[in-house]
Design a protein around this motif. Sequence first.
Motif, PDB file in Angstrom:
ATOM      1  N   SER A  13      17.772 -34.163  -0.096  1.00 48.06           N
ATOM      2  CA  SER A  13      18.262 -33.107  -1.053  1.00 48.06           C
ATOM      3  C   SER A  13      18.266 -33.959  -2.338  1.00 48.06           C
ATOM      4  CB  SER A  13      19.635 -32.919  -0.592  1.00 48.06           C
ATOM      5  OG  SER A  13      20.564 -33.966  -0.836  1.00 48.06           O
ATOM      6  N   LEU A  47      18.084 -25.497   5.789  1.00 47.11           N
ATOM      7  CA  LEU A  47      18.520 -26.249   4.726  1.00 47.11           C
ATOM      8  C   LEU A  47      17.515 -26.276   3.780  1.00 47.11           C
ATOM      9  CD1 LEU A  47      20.442 -28.883   6.756  1.00 47.11           C
ATOM     10  CD2 LEU A  47      21.211 -26.857   5.931  1.00 47.11           C
ATOM     11  N   LEU A  57      16.092 -26.946  -1.901  1.00 50.10           N
ATOM     12  CA  LEU A  57      17.298 -26.508  -1.148  1.00 50.10           C
ATOM     13  C   LEU A  57      17.514 -25.126  -0.952  1.00 50.10           C
ATOM     14  CD1 LEU A  57      20.016 -29.189  -2.213  1.00 50.10           C
ATOM     15  CD2 LEU A  57      19.276 -28.807   0.036  1.00 50.10           C
ATOM     16  N   GLY A  61      21.676 -24.921   2.173  1.00 55.41           N
ATOM     17  CA  GLY A  61      21.299 -26.216   2.012  1.00 55.41           C
ATOM     18  C   GLY A  61      22.228 -26.857   0.720  1.00 55.41           C
TER      19      GLY A  61
END
Length: 292
Positions: A13, A47, A57, A61
């Motif tokens: 992420s 996600l 994302l 997410g």
Amino acid sequence: MDTRLLKHFLVLSETLHFGRASELCHISSSALSRSIKQLEDSLGVALFERDNRTVSLTREGVKFQRYARDALSHWDMIRNALLEEAQELQGELSMYCSVTASYSFLHDILRRFRSSYPKIEIKLHTGDPAPAPNRVLNGDEDIAIAARPDSLPSALAFKSIGLSPLLFIAPVDDPVLAPHVDKPIEEINWSEVPMILSEQGLARSRVDRWFSNKALKPNIYAQVAGNEAIVSMVSLGFGVGVVPKIVLENSPLADRVKVLPVTPTLPAYDVGVCVLQKKLKNPLIEAFWAQL
């Protein structure tokens, strides 16, 4: 407790790149993909949005990113609380600061901390100091070295570690700029002087206020991220810049610039360490805070 999936998710992420994330996690890209798929199957939502070129994302997410950070933080907190009596603190702290701060203020702090807590890993990120407080507020970092904002957010704890004046600097003996700056300071026509300023942050707001108080509009030649780049551009004769004294003192180009004795002087940087107030209960952060 196996927290690997959460850690794999958080690294991806932050990097939004499977190759870089898998290297940081010390696993293959296919293993990282399986970790993410396992999480998404468990949650029943996607996600990440991914195609052949990009990773981003999803809305879900972003929400899960906040949960994952909090979950890992709470896990470290309870685990180290249980180990605290045995003085075996271990885990990971993420830190952010400028390049200059990393080898000036931070060096001695980390040397003492590593000696006392060798099992705590430090993940250090460096960059433009302007966004440092926000990186802590947003949960991107546990700790940051930053200049104290004029208005300190209530969610931040700040401990001062030193003062650094803000200085106007000009190149030494530059034929283009010399006619503008090689004169008594009160005779400088600042509206004609090309300025190299920070894009954002405390230094920029203080310089803007300085010009506003003189009822002048700065002649901005360039706006850059990072004080080290300002010293470099000034030394090459592109204009006059404003940097903290600590940056100038540690710059290899210090002998190629000179300080202009402007009046009034700009307020000094109050350099310190900032963390989230709520994270001071974390034994790792509490141990670091106590070393300052």
